[in-house]
Design an enzyme around this catalytic site. Structure first.
Site, PDB file in Angstrom:
ATOM      1  N   ASP A   1       9.320   1.066   4.039  1.00  0.00           N
ATOM      2  CA  ASP A   1      10.726   1.636   4.277  1.00  0.00           C
ATOM      3  C   ASP A   1      10.725   2.939   3.906  1.00  0.00           C
ATOM      4  O   ASP A   1      10.922   3.432   2.583  1.00  0.00           O
ATOM      5  CB  ASP A   1      11.770   0.994   3.577  1.00  0.00           C
ATOM      6  CG  ASP A   1      13.274   1.346   3.688  1.00  0.00           C
ATOM      7  OD1 ASP A   1      13.712   1.792   4.723  1.00  0.00           O
ATOM      8  OD2 ASP A   1      14.060   1.521   2.568  1.00  0.00           O
TER       9      ASP A   1
ATOM     10  N   ASP B   1      15.006  -0.134  -1.758  1.00  0.00           N
ATOM     11  CA  ASP B   1      14.250   0.165  -0.988  1.00  0.00           C
ATOM     12  C   ASP B   1      12.889  -0.693  -0.865  1.00  0.00           C
ATOM     13  O   ASP B   1      12.300  -1.058   0.195  1.00  0.00           O
ATOM     14  CB  ASP B   1      13.710   1.410  -1.490  1.00  0.00           C
ATOM     15  CG  ASP B   1      14.721   2.638  -1.377  1.00  0.00           C
ATOM     16  OD1 ASP B   1      15.107   2.686  -0.446  1.00  0.00           O
ATOM     17  OD2 ASP B   1      15.106   2.864  -2.592  1.00  0.00           O
TER      18      ASP B   1
ATOM     19  N   GLU C   1       9.933   1.132   9.312  1.00  0.00           N
ATOM     20  CA  GLU C   1      11.023   1.201   9.972  1.00  0.00           C
ATOM     21  C   GLU C   1      11.113   2.566  10.770  1.00  0.00           C
ATOM     22  O   GLU C   1      10.562   3.735  10.298  1.00  0.00           O
ATOM     23  CB  GLU C   1      12.071   1.231   8.993  1.00  0.00           C
ATOM     24  CG  GLU C   1      13.643   1.160   9.419  1.00  0.00           C
ATOM     25  CD  GLU C   1      14.576   1.209   8.034  1.00  0.00           C
ATOM     26  OE1 GLU C   1      15.132   0.049   8.161  1.00  0.00           O
ATOM     27  OE2 GLU C   1      14.949   2.254   7.575  1.00  0.00           O
TER      28      GLU C   1
END
Length: 189
Positions: free
Chosen positions: A24, A157, A85
């Site tokens: 991420d 996160d 992502e």
């Protein structure tokens, strides 16, 4: 989902566990999540953390830290695939540019190590883990804890990175289950 490299499919009978690194990306913290997926589909937590970047004097040093730390984690944990992502609309152009640069540093680290990398939109990850593309971070944190049997609170996160890895595990299982070899997975933008 966008796949940057391709490999061949392996028979489930002879397959060994697949280790997936989820990333991420962020310009202040980059989430890391690593899971193992057994041939029977069981998912096991291996590692999660957040690379904290605010201690660097310049943004360039943050990017170097992402690159170096992702490479170190790859060397330590030996994942076979990476999921990250994809870009989403940020509140302002400066944030979007910094996020893109952080993603680039993480992508370059993984690809420089010869790993397969697949991208997932945030809404895909939320839908896969929580059931809805508009889920908030606390819902993702809770469901990842439940799915991976983790106790206690998860840093946001790191939870997102684990969610990306779980999404990849589920997606690859579905595609391989219907007989699609990785080289034939379609690219989406």
């Amino acid at each position: 989902m966008t796949t940057l490299l391709a490999t061949r499919a392996v028979s489930p009978a002879t397959a060994s566990p697949v280790r997936i690194l989820g990333i991420d990306p962020g310009s202040q913290r980059t989430g890391i999540g690593i899971i193992d997926v057994a041939p029977d589909g069981r998912t096991t937590h291996v590692h999660h953390s957040a690379i904290r970047l605010l201690g660097n004097d310049t943004f360039h040093l943050r990017l170097k830290q992402i690159f170096d730390d992702v490479r170190t984690l790859i060397e330590e944990h030996a994942p076979t695939e990476v999921a990250i992502e994809s870009i989403f609309m940020a509140r302002n152009a400066d944030s979007a540019l910094k996020l893109g640069q952080a993603r680039g540093a993480a992508i370059c680290a993984a690809v420089s190590m010869g790993l397969v990398l697949t991208e997932y939109a945030p809404s895909e990850v939320k839908k896969a883990v929580v059931g809805g593309g508009a889920a908030d971070k606390t819902q993702v944190q809770h469901m990842i804890g439940v799915l991976l049997g983790l106790q206690g609170p998860l840093q946001a996160d790191a939870a997102d990175a684990l969610a990306i890895a779980v999404t990849h595990a589920n997606t690859r299982a579905s595609l391989l289950g219907v007989g699609l070899a990785r080289a034939s997975w379609r690219r989406r933008r």
